[in-house]
Motif scaffolding. Sequence first.
Motif, PDB file in Angstrom:
ATOM      1  N   UNK A   8       0.839  -1.194   0.000  1.00 18.42           N
ATOM      2  CA  UNK A   8       0.000   0.000   0.000  1.00 18.42           C
ATOM      3  C   UNK A   8       0.871   1.241   0.000  1.00 18.42           C
ATOM      4  N   UNK A   9       0.412   2.258  -0.701  1.00 12.63           N
ATOM      5  CA  UNK A   9       1.022   3.574  -0.648  1.00 12.63           C
ATOM      6  C   UNK A   9       0.090   4.446   0.173  1.00 12.63           C
ATOM      7  N   UNK A  10       0.594   4.964   1.280  1.00 12.23           N
ATOM      8  CA  UNK A  10      -0.195   5.769   2.206  1.00 12.23           C
ATOM      9  C   UNK A  10       0.125   7.242   1.945  1.00 12.23           C
ATOM     10  N   UNK A  11      -0.906   8.035   1.730  1.00 14.67           N
ATOM     11  CA  UNK A  11      -0.752   9.488   1.554  1.00 14.67           C
ATOM     12  C   UNK A  11      -1.319  10.159   2.793  1.00 14.67           C
ATOM     13  N   UNK A  12      -0.485  10.945   3.458  1.00 12.51           N
ATOM     14  CA  UNK A  12      -0.900  11.613   4.697  1.00 12.51           C
ATOM     15  C   UNK A  12      -0.719  13.118   4.510  1.00 12.51           C
ATOM     16  N   UNK A  13      -1.806  13.846   4.665  1.00 12.07           N
ATOM     17  CA  UNK A  13      -1.764  15.310   4.576  1.00 12.07           C
ATOM     18  C   UNK A  13      -1.718  15.854   5.997  1.00 12.07           C
ATOM     19  N   UNK A  14      -0.707  16.688   6.284  1.00  9.97           N
ATOM     20  CA  UNK A  14      -0.478  17.131   7.658  1.00  9.97           C
ATOM     21  C   UNK A  14      -0.105  18.605   7.731  1.00  9.97           C
ATOM     22  N   UNK A  15      -0.249  19.137   8.940  1.00 10.89           N
ATOM     23  CA  UNK A  15       0.417  20.392   9.264  1.00 10.89           C
ATOM     24  C   UNK A  15       1.879  20.005   9.478  1.00 10.89           C
ATOM     25  N   UNK A  16       2.782  20.941   9.296  1.00  4.16           N
ATOM     26  CA  UNK A  16       4.205  20.635   9.415  1.00  4.16           C
ATOM     27  C   UNK A  16       4.665  20.911  10.843  1.00  4.16           C
ATOM     28  N   UNK A  17       4.596  19.904  11.705  1.00  2.20           N
ATOM     29  CA  UNK A  17       4.943  20.086  13.124  1.00  2.20           C
ATOM     30  C   UNK A  17       6.067  19.158  13.554  1.00  2.20           C
ATOM     31  N   UNK A  18       6.866  19.635  14.492  1.00  3.70           N
ATOM     32  CA  UNK A  18       7.979  18.862  15.054  1.00  3.70           C
ATOM     33  C   UNK A  18       7.415  17.682  15.846  1.00  3.70           C
ATOM     34  N   UNK A  19       8.035  16.519  15.688  1.00  5.00           N
ATOM     35  CA  UNK A  19       7.662  15.343  16.468  1.00  5.00           C
ATOM     36  C   UNK A  19       6.625  14.447  15.820  1.00  5.00           C
ATOM     37  N   UNK A  20       5.962  14.931  14.773  1.00  2.00           N
ATOM     38  CA  UNK A  20       4.915  14.132  14.139  1.00  2.00           C
ATOM     39  C   UNK A  20       5.486  12.881  13.468  1.00  2.00           C
ATOM     40  N   UNK A  21       6.657  13.006  12.862  1.00  2.00           N
ATOM     41  CA  UNK A  21       7.292  11.843  12.229  1.00  2.00           C
ATOM     42  C   UNK A  21       7.493  10.723  13.240  1.00  2.00           C
ATOM     43  N   UNK A  22       7.964  11.056  14.427  1.00  2.00           N
ATOM     44  CA  UNK A  22       8.167  10.037  15.465  1.00  2.00           C
ATOM     45  C   UNK A  22       6.859   9.358  15.839  1.00  2.00           C
ATOM     46  N   UNK A  23       5.801  10.133  16.002  1.00  2.00           N
ATOM     47  CA  UNK A  23       4.518   9.554  16.406  1.00  2.00           C
ATOM     48  C   UNK A  23       3.925   8.671  15.311  1.00  2.00           C
ATOM     49  N   UNK A  24       4.057   9.094  14.067  1.00  2.00           N
ATOM     50  CA  UNK A  24       3.509   8.278  12.979  1.00  2.00           C
ATOM     51  C   UNK A  24       4.342   7.011  12.783  1.00  2.00           C
ATOM     52  N   UNK A  25       5.657   7.131  12.827  1.00  2.00           N
ATOM     53  CA  UNK A  25       6.479   5.920  12.669  1.00  2.00           C
ATOM     54  C   UNK A  25       6.251   4.958  13.831  1.00  2.00           C
ATOM     55  N   UNK A  26       5.955   5.488  15.011  1.00  2.00           N
ATOM     56  CA  UNK A  26       5.664   4.629  16.171  1.00  2.00           C
ATOM     57  C   UNK A  26       4.393   3.808  15.956  1.00  2.00           C
ATOM     58  N   UNK A  27       3.428   4.347  15.227  1.00  2.00           N
ATOM     59  CA  UNK A  27       2.201   3.600  14.920  1.00  2.00           C
ATOM     60  C   UNK A  27       2.555   2.324  14.159  1.00  2.00           C
TER      61      UNK A  27
END
Length: 176
Positions: A8-27
């Motif tokens: 699957x290719x996941x497309x995620x539209x986000x605000x650009x905030x610090x720490x979000x990458x860590x939280x999403x990769x943790x999922x």
Amino acid sequence: MESEIKQFTVSIYTENNIGLLNRISAIFQRRHINIESINSSVSEIEGVSKWTIVVQLSEERMKKIQGQIEKQVEVIKAYYHTEDQIIYQESCLFKIKSELLFDEPEVQNIIKDSNARIVIVNKEFFVIEKSGKKEEIELLYRELSVFGIMQFTRSGRVSVTKDEMKISTMLKAFQH
């Protein structure tokens, strides 16, 4: 019984905030799911980032992960797509000794046949750029590795959907 494993290719539209990458990769990490590739860029909407993540899992698990991603405050919307629903490319760079470009006619043929392009040439090395599907890049890698590759890097996937994405309309209405 768990359903079939798909890419699957996941497309995620986000605000650009610090720490979000860590939280999403943790999922993904908590569920022992390997991220094959990840790319972050600006999107078609000003002030909104688009992440493109490639994973392999069942659709049932993908739906659950999509829900978890969307629970993140900064995430505006997350989608997932199968290979046939998107148009995608990856890009790579190869650094190779310059003498091979001049002394090995086969190297020139490989570059030409693969539709790669030479970015720079100097006395010590030359750099080739190739964009395409993962399989095309892997084939070029195998062909060039016989001659020796000094450095190699490949980007994450970038993609657009074949069908219209409602996110643009939704966000434009939201911004007014």
